[in-house]
Enzyme design. Sequence first.
Site, PDB file in Angstrom:
ATOM      1  CB  SER A 144     -37.498   6.277 -34.752  1.00  0.00           C
ATOM      2  OG  SER A 144     -36.521   5.479 -34.099  1.00  0.00           O
ATOM      3  CE1 TYR A 157     -37.891  10.602 -31.118  1.00  0.00           C
ATOM      4  CE2 TYR A 157     -36.953   8.502 -31.304  1.00  0.00           C
ATOM      5  CZ  TYR A 157     -37.625   9.480 -32.046  1.00  0.00           C
ATOM      6  OH  TYR A 157     -37.457   9.501 -33.034  1.00  0.00           O
TER       7      TYR A 157
END
Length: 252
Positions: A144, A157
């Site tokens: 990401s 995350y």
Amino acid sequence: MSIQIDLSSDVAVVTGGGSGIGEGIAHLLAEAGARVAVADLSAEAAKSVAEQITAKGGTAIGVQVDIADEASVRQGLDAVREQLGPVSVLVNNAAAWAIKKFADTSAEDARRVVDVTLLGTINMMRAALPDLVATQGRLVNVASDSARVGEHSMSVYAGAKAGVVAVTKSLAQEVGRKGVRANVVAPGTTVTPGSSGFIEQVGGADKLARAYPLGRLGAPADIAGAVLFLVSPLSTWVTGQVLSVSGGFTML
């Protein structure tokens, strides 16, 4: 004159393949000819995507795998080898997240995110590595861009995905001379069932899309195209890299 990507000699495993980005990747690799193992925590979702692929003329199986559980990973890959053959393409897409400010993120939240997103990816890499070396295969980990620039309300995350980036680069250095390529695709915000909570929290898709130079959020097909490039013969001299697929939101 045309260029065609042919993955008909490949066995591809896609984790988190039962929905969202993983589903898009599984479909596109199958369209390129790969025999695809759709791996997902949900056996039903994995089976459904595999059936969709076979209905279109592709070859696919659904495999239930809990990537945070080493025994489940071993059993899943054994099933893939038995039914399709040794793994030559591994796409680690499965992840977990907690949409909370850091101060509100519990130790339990953090463990779950790290156990799935980072350690689960490592479990898959470790278990599949002998196959990848034997086949001179390709590894793509879906991270990401939050791993590179941070993300409000998704700090753990982002940290876990940063770990995915680092371990991928490290592995690329170790196995490059064995013919294995390892790269990362780093999506920006992509519209999937799993991302709906985050998109709503930041004000909705229309508001968020205004921050993107290309004027829209991503779709699973956008990420799948980048993965296809990195596992194809078009990228034979590319390894240890992070490819942002984010509509220009992050330019690193």
